[in-house]
Design an enzyme around this catalytic site. Structure first.
Site, PDB file in Angstrom:
ATOM      1  N   GLY A 580      59.616  15.569  98.577  1.00 43.44           N
ATOM      2  CA  GLY A 580      60.392  16.475  97.715  1.00 43.44           C
ATOM      3  C   GLY A 580      61.536  15.729  97.068  1.00 43.44           C
ATOM      4  N   MET A 581      62.275  16.481  96.271  1.00 38.33           N
ATOM      5  CA  MET A 581      63.408  15.895  95.570  1.00 38.33           C
ATOM      6  C   MET A 581      64.625  16.749  95.916  1.00 38.33           C
ATOM      7  SD  MET A 581      63.566  13.287  93.824  1.00 38.33           S
ATOM      8  CE  MET A 581      65.068  12.521  93.236  1.00 38.33           C
ATOM      9  N   GLY A 582      65.660  16.095  96.378  1.00 40.44           N
ATOM     10  CA  GLY A 582      66.872  16.848  96.724  1.00 40.44           C
ATOM     11  C   GLY A 582      67.967  16.555  95.721  1.00 40.44           C
ATOM     12  N   PHE A 584      70.523  14.733  96.071  1.00 45.61           N
ATOM     13  CA  PHE A 584      71.039  13.362  96.064  1.00 45.61           C
ATOM     14  C   PHE A 584      69.957  12.289  95.980  1.00 45.61           C
ATOM     15  CE2 PHE A 584      74.243  15.950  98.132  1.00 45.61           C
ATOM     16  CZ  PHE A 584      75.375  15.575  97.437  1.00 45.61           C
ATOM     17  N   GLY A 585      68.701  12.709  95.973  1.00 40.95           N
ATOM     18  CA  GLY A 585      67.637  11.718  95.900  1.00 40.95           C
ATOM     19  C   GLY A 585      66.384  12.238  96.578  1.00 40.95           C
ATOM     20  N   GLU A 586      65.481  11.295  96.855  1.00 46.45           N
ATOM     21  CA  GLU A 586      64.197  11.687  97.407  1.00 46.45           C
ATOM     22  C   GLU A 586      64.310  12.216  98.829  1.00 46.45           C
ATOM     23  OE1 GLU A 586      62.062   8.073  97.100  1.00 46.45           O
ATOM     24  OE2 GLU A 586      61.359   8.496  95.063  1.00 46.45           O
ATOM     25  N   VAL A 587      63.351  13.096  99.170  1.00 50.51           N
ATOM     26  CA  VAL A 587      63.208  13.528 100.554  1.00 50.51           C
ATOM     27  C   VAL A 587      61.841  13.018 101.002  1.00 50.51           C
ATOM     28  CG1 VAL A 587      63.181  15.484 102.129  1.00 50.51           C
ATOM     29  CG2 VAL A 587      64.540  15.597 100.030  1.00 50.51           C
ATOM     30  N   LYS A 605      66.300  12.327 104.231  1.00 51.02           N
ATOM     31  CA  LYS A 605      66.907  12.435 102.903  1.00 51.02           C
ATOM     32  C   LYS A 605      67.720  11.179 102.703  1.00 51.02           C
ATOM     33  CE  LYS A 605      67.792  17.349 102.587  1.00 51.02           C
ATOM     34  NZ  LYS A 605      68.786  18.368 102.294  1.00 51.02           N
ATOM     35  N   ASP A 698      74.546  30.237 100.135  1.00 51.81           N
ATOM     36  CA  ASP A 698      73.386  29.984  99.279  1.00 51.81           C
ATOM     37  C   ASP A 698      72.112  30.311 100.039  1.00 51.81           C
ATOM     38  OD1 ASP A 698      71.897  29.268  97.111  1.00 51.81           O
ATOM     39  OD2 ASP A 698      72.193  27.117  97.326  1.00 51.81           O
TER      40      ASP A 698
HETATM   41  P1  AMP Z   1      66.848  19.860  99.798  1.00 46.62           P
HETATM   42  O1  AMP Z   1      67.593  18.726  99.230  1.00 46.62           O
HETATM   43  O2  AMP Z   1      67.257  20.189 101.199  1.00 46.62           O
HETATM   44  O3  AMP Z   1      66.830  21.064  98.916  1.00 46.62           O
HETATM   45  O4  AMP Z   1      65.321  19.384  99.903  1.00 46.62           O
HETATM   46  C1  AMP Z   1      64.474  19.233  98.795  1.00 46.62           C
HETATM   47  C2  AMP Z   1      63.042  19.555  99.189  1.00 46.62           C
HETATM   48  O5  AMP Z   1      62.583  18.681 100.182  1.00 46.62           O
HETATM   49  C3  AMP Z   1      62.901  20.942  99.805  1.00 46.62           C
HETATM   50  O6  AMP Z   1      62.691  21.946  98.857  1.00 46.62           O
HETATM   51  C4  AMP Z   1      61.699  20.776 100.712  1.00 46.62           C
HETATM   52  O7  AMP Z   1      60.506  20.981  99.992  1.00 46.62           O
HETATM   53  C5  AMP Z   1      61.794  19.334 101.140  1.00 46.62           C
HETATM   54  N1  AMP Z   1      62.443  19.218 102.462  1.00 46.62           N
HETATM   55  C6  AMP Z   1      63.740  19.096 102.727  1.00 46.62           C
HETATM   56  N2  AMP Z   1      63.965  19.031 104.048  1.00 46.62           N
HETATM   57  C7  AMP Z   1      62.770  19.101 104.645  1.00 46.62           C
HETATM   58  C8  AMP Z   1      62.321  19.089 106.013  1.00 46.62           C
HETATM   59  N3  AMP Z   1      63.176  19.012 107.021  1.00 46.62           N
HETATM   60  N4  AMP Z   1      61.025  19.213 106.251  1.00 46.62           N
HETATM   61  C9  AMP Z   1      60.152  19.309 105.231  1.00 46.62           C
HETATM   62  N5  AMP Z   1      60.496  19.331 103.936  1.00 46.62           N
HETATM   63  C10 AMP Z   1      61.785  19.225 103.636  1.00 46.62           C
END
Ligand code: AMP
Length: 924
Positions: A580-582, A584-587, A605, A698
């Site tokens: 995924g993408m958060g 601040f960067g990639e997840v 993250k 949120d």
């Molecule tokens: P966030 O920055 O927390 O919004 O994370 C971005 C995306 O990464 C989320 O929408 C999830 O799809 C994925 N993600 C974040 N944390 C987790 C985690 N602990 N387990 C699985 N996917 C995650």
């Protein structure tokens, strides 16, 4: 309808009521590779964007047909083809788009239709048709034994309706199941727009979110959505949502639709009177007028009128006449001169006393006191009631001489002359002139008397300024001296004609006015609150509940991070793929192997390179916050990497990702109890956060993560709180409006109660499988609709109790919303009470709760903790859901793997039991 048929046959059969009907049948079950098409005529779509196809058919069970193994099917396919052409004779198979494969809910084993009651299946499918004028439908048989009995094609509309006095026309629904059609209403007859009336037509043909509306025009009132004229005797002055009012006293309306009432005769309405005020009358005459003469002044006093005419704005005015002696005939009277003084005034008097002065002596005056009020003018001129009195003034001294002039000025003399006083009040017997040198003031002065209005003053000093005053005397005595007049003698022995006149003006000395400048010193009291106190001071312990510590109170962010998060050695992390993408960067997902522990899956993250100090701080703050929490429904922090780059935050891995996407992917696939199970988890996590005094700000389905056991965990603890501290932030655009309580939107009042509002929205998202709250309405309309009391309706198949709980979370008054603890109790009660949730089966619930803690511990090989847990009050499976690592440390369950197993498997156990319900509820 005629259909193009190949192997389909048109056959007559009897329906349930033994009425013959035509059907299309095909039953080529013995031969393989069947592909038999049946097509409808062209169907005009008449503006519809989504059409529904209801197919009634019977289908023969393959088991009942001997020797057909392998070739027999129990389904057929529904296709459509959009076209402008209403007579396409041949359409290629490949031009048809498949709608669905249709199977029977019920199949029957005997096909002896001639004298048997057959079972009909009814299936409805919907399809978007927006590109052409019309479409064809087709049915593809691939080897079933099937009879099509009827095909009904329809579309949905939101029916013509009247809401808030606005008419909304019959409206065809949108093309997609989630699209809303925005419709502008028009005001019903005899009404006016208050605010643009708008409503949305939902995909199901239901009207949603009425905003704005109209008001009945003046003279009309709302009678069940229609503006009806006010009846006789009633009126309505403004367009408003109130009804017609009865005419006020002393007024009437003779026709329907009156906007004002007319006064009865003799009664009146002032322009400034509100329409609701009674009609009134002018006052009767003032009473008991008495006069007291004092020389040339008169004091007049009277009593208010006996009848005030129903008003309280009575005022008085005075008429002053000079009349010939003994005459009471007004014809022999003249108005008084304009220098008569009235105190406080001559007209608009609110008091019943007036002092009239500066009258002539020995004169007959008549004073007339008139009473007025707001309707005196309306009732006609000259209609005021009055009372009068005649008085004779006494003798009085003459009024002062008003002007002195000097002529013939020489070194030692000058000639003075003056006018008779305005009011001599009798025969003037003599004038007296007093004068002195200006420098001498009045210490020594001379007096000269004369019968005429002039005098020659001699024996003066040259080039000296003199001050003169003059007064007159009658039989009543001296009047007042005039004011000072200054003249100067000159150096010439002979008079200079005209000079004296020029200098004969009163010299006014202007005394200087001291201006006091008040300088108000503003005192600014600058009070500094020291928030950066010793961190230890924040650690309150109430009822064994920790209070969350805001990492932003630490001067040094690294101190906070190391207080709350474990540093992980980067070599123990094995990154596998991007998930995924958060912010601040990639997840990424990957594995973490910490010494002495089993390898676990984690999410990682990382902070992308080239970050600012602030970004680093914000990024790590999420970990500092997360690290303080320890709860099965809060995403668990494994640790952080801060000693080498990139910086990383490592959390437990949630296989199913974020809840909103997960639900959308599995639309309609869960039972209500499974959905309630997810909601319970989220509520439990939120209760824990609120107990820690943490406000999330949120909470939304996108910020809930789901693991492989369907356990939901609250996540995303960073960004939202930082936003609020920046007063410059364009916060309305960044606040998730649809999820946020009104008080948090309007004045940033973020509390646990505003989190409860958001929780209600999450409930709605969950029950509607990730539908967007308020669909595609814009934010402004959402705010307006909420303000006007609109709330999201129950999603499809949502039990009433759940929707009621949502509505409770959306109480305007935040004090009236439930707490998370109450929400949790409520959801637990729901799970236990089979009556409230329609789909829960009682025997199954008994199964859940009969499954004792003891049996369960046995099944996971940890029965050694049976007594410990029982002694601590954990006697049911659901009570174990609240077990935390901290609590287990306290109870002496200290082996980390045992803690993990206990927490994970109790959640898994509850959920698998819930899933079991779904399986026991397979259609009967
Ligand atoms: P966030 O920055 O927390 O919004 O994370 C971005 C995306 O990464 C989320 O929408 C999830 O799809 C994925 N993600 C974040 N944390 C987790 C985690 N602990 N387990 C699985 N996917 C995650």
């Amino acid at each position: 309808n005629s259909m193009s048929l190949e192997l389909w046959e048109e056959v007559s059969i009897m329906d349930e009521k033994n009425i013959p009907i035509r059907t299309y049948q095909v039953c080529n079950v013995l031969e393989p590779n069947q592909n038999n098409w049946l097509r409808t005529d062209w169907i005009h779509r008449s503006g519809a964007q989504r059409v529904y196809v209801e197919v009634k058919f019977t289908l023969r069970d393959c088991n009942s047909l001997p020797g057909v193994t392998g070739t027999c099917k129990e389904t057929f396919n529904l296709y459509y083809h959009e076209s402008n052409e209403d007579r396409e004779s041949y359409i290629k198979e490949s031009s048809f788009i498949k709608v669905d494969t249709v199977a029977a809910d019920e199949s029957f084993t005997q096909v002896d239709v001639g004298d048997r009651i057959m079972k009909l299946n009814t299936e409805v499918r919907d399809v978007k048709v927006t590109t052409r004028k019309g479409f064809y439908l087709a049915f593809q048989d691939v080897g079933a034994c099937i009879a099509l009995v009827s095909v009904r094609v329809f579309y949905k509309t939101c029916p013509l309706t009247i809401r808030n006095l606005a008419t909304f026309p019959d409206t065809v629904t949108g093309a997609d199941t989630s699209s809303l059609v925005e419709v502008r209403g028009s005001c019903v007859n005899q009404s006016e727009e208050k605010e643009e009336p708008k409503m949305y037509c939902g995909a199901d043909g239901e009207w949603l979110v009425p905003i704005g509306g109209c008001l009945c025009s003046p003279g009309y009132e709302d009678k069940g959505g229609v503006c009806k004229a006010c009846s006789v005797g009633f009126y309505k002055a403004k367009s408003s949502d109130t009804g017609c009012s009865k005419c006020p006293p002393h007024s009437h309306s003779l026709r329907d639709g009156a906007t004002v009432c007319d006064c009865h005769s003799g009664y009146f309405h002032a322009d400034s009177d509100p329409p609701s005020m009674a009609c009134t009358q002018p006052p009767s005459a003032p009473q008991q007028l008495i006069s007291v003469v004092n020389e040339t002044s008169v004091v007049l006093e009277w009593a208010p009128p006996r009848r005030l005419g129903g008003r309280s704005d009575t005022s008085y005015s005075l008429e002053c006449l000079i009349c010939q002696a003994g005459s009471h005939n007004r014809g022999l009277c003249l108005p008084c001169s304009s220098d008569v003084l009235f105190s406080p005034s001559q007209t608009g008097l609110k008091t019943t006393r007036v002092v009239v002065s500066e009258l002539r002596a020995h004169t007959h005056y008549t004073f007339i006191v008139h009473a007025h009020n707001g309707v005196s003018r309306a009732s006609g001129a000259g209609a005021t009631q009055s009372v009068s009195v005649t008085v004779t003034t006494n003798q009085a001294a003459p009024s002062p001489v008003s002007f002195i002039q000097a002529t013939d000025v020489t070194r030692h003399s000058l000639s003075l002359s003056w006018q008779q006083p305005d009011r001599p009040n009798g025969v003037i017997l003599e004038y007296e002139v007093k004068f002195y040198e200006k420098d001498q003031k009045e210490r020594s002065y001379r007096i000269m008397r004369t019968f005429s209005r002039s005098v020659d003053v001699t024996g003066l000093n040259p080039l000296t300024v003199y001050v003169f005053h003059a007064r007159a005397r009658t039989a009543a005595g001296y009047g007042e001296f005039s004011g000072p007049f200054e003249f100067s003698t000159n150096s010439d022995p002979f008079p200079l004609i005209g000079d004296g006149v020029n200098s004969a003006f009163l010299l006014l000395s202007v005394s200087g006015v001291g201006i006091l400048l008040l300088i108000s010193a503003a005192v600014f009291i600058i009070s500094r609150r020291y928030t950066h106190k010793q961190t230890q001071a924040h650690r309150h312990i109430y009822k064994r509940v920790k209070i969350y510590v805001d990492p932003f109170t630490y001067e040094d962010p690294d101190q906070a991070i190391h207080e709350f998060a474990k540093e992980i050695d980067v070599s123990s992390i094995h990154i596998e793929r991007v998930i995924g993408m958060g912010e601040f960067g990639e997840v990424c997902s990957g594995r973490l192997r910490v010494q002495g522990k089993r390898e676990i899956y984690v999410a990682i993250k990382s902070l992308k390179a080239g970050y600012s100090d602030k970004q680093r701080r914000d990024f790590l703050s999420e970990a500092s916050i997360m690290g303080q929490f320890d709860h099965p429904n809060i995403i668990r922090l494994e640790g952080v990497v801060t000693r080498c780059k990139p910086l990383m935050i490592v959390t437990e891995y949630m296989e199913n990702g974020s809840l909103d996407a997960f639900l959308r992917k599995h639309d309609g696939q869960f039972t209500v109890i499974q959905l309630v199970g997810m909601l319970r988890g989220i509520a439990s996590g939120m209760k824990y956060l609120s107990d820690m005094s943490y406000v999330h700000r949120d909470l939304a389905a996108r910020n809930i993560l789901v693991n492989s056991n369907l356990v939901c965990k609250v996540s995303d603890f960073g960004l939202s709180r930082v936003l609020e501290d920046d007063p410059e932030a364009a916060y309305t655009t960044r606040i998730p409006i649809r999820w946020t309580a009104p008080e948090a939107i309007t004045y940033r009042k973020f509390t646990t109660a505003s989190d409860v509002w958001s929780y209600g929205i999450v409930m709605w998202e969950v029950v509607s499988y990730g539908e967007r709250p308020y669909w595609d309405m814009n934010n402004q309309d959402v705010i307006k609709a909420i303000e006007e009391g609109y709330r999201l309706p129950a999603p499809m198949d949502c039990p009433v109790v759940l929707h009621q709980l949502m509505l409770d979370c959306w109480e305007r008054e935040r004090a009236e919303r439930p707490t998370f603890s109450q929400i949790l109790n409520m959801l637990d009660k729901l799970i236990r009470n089979p009556g409230t949730l329609p789909f829960i089966l009682l025997p199954f619930l008994m199964y859940i709760y009969a499954w004792s803690v003891c049996q369960w511990l046995q099944s996971i090989g940890l029965e050694r903790y049976r007594d410990t847990l029982a002694a601590a009050g954990y006697t049911s499976l659901d009570s174990l859901l609240t077990l935390t690592h901290q609590e287990m440390d306290r109870l002496g369950i200290i082996t980390p793997t045992h803690q993990d197993i206990l927490i994970a498997s109790v959640q898994q156990e509850m959920l698998s039991q819930m899933q079991h319900i779904q399986h026991t509820m397979v259609p009967v």
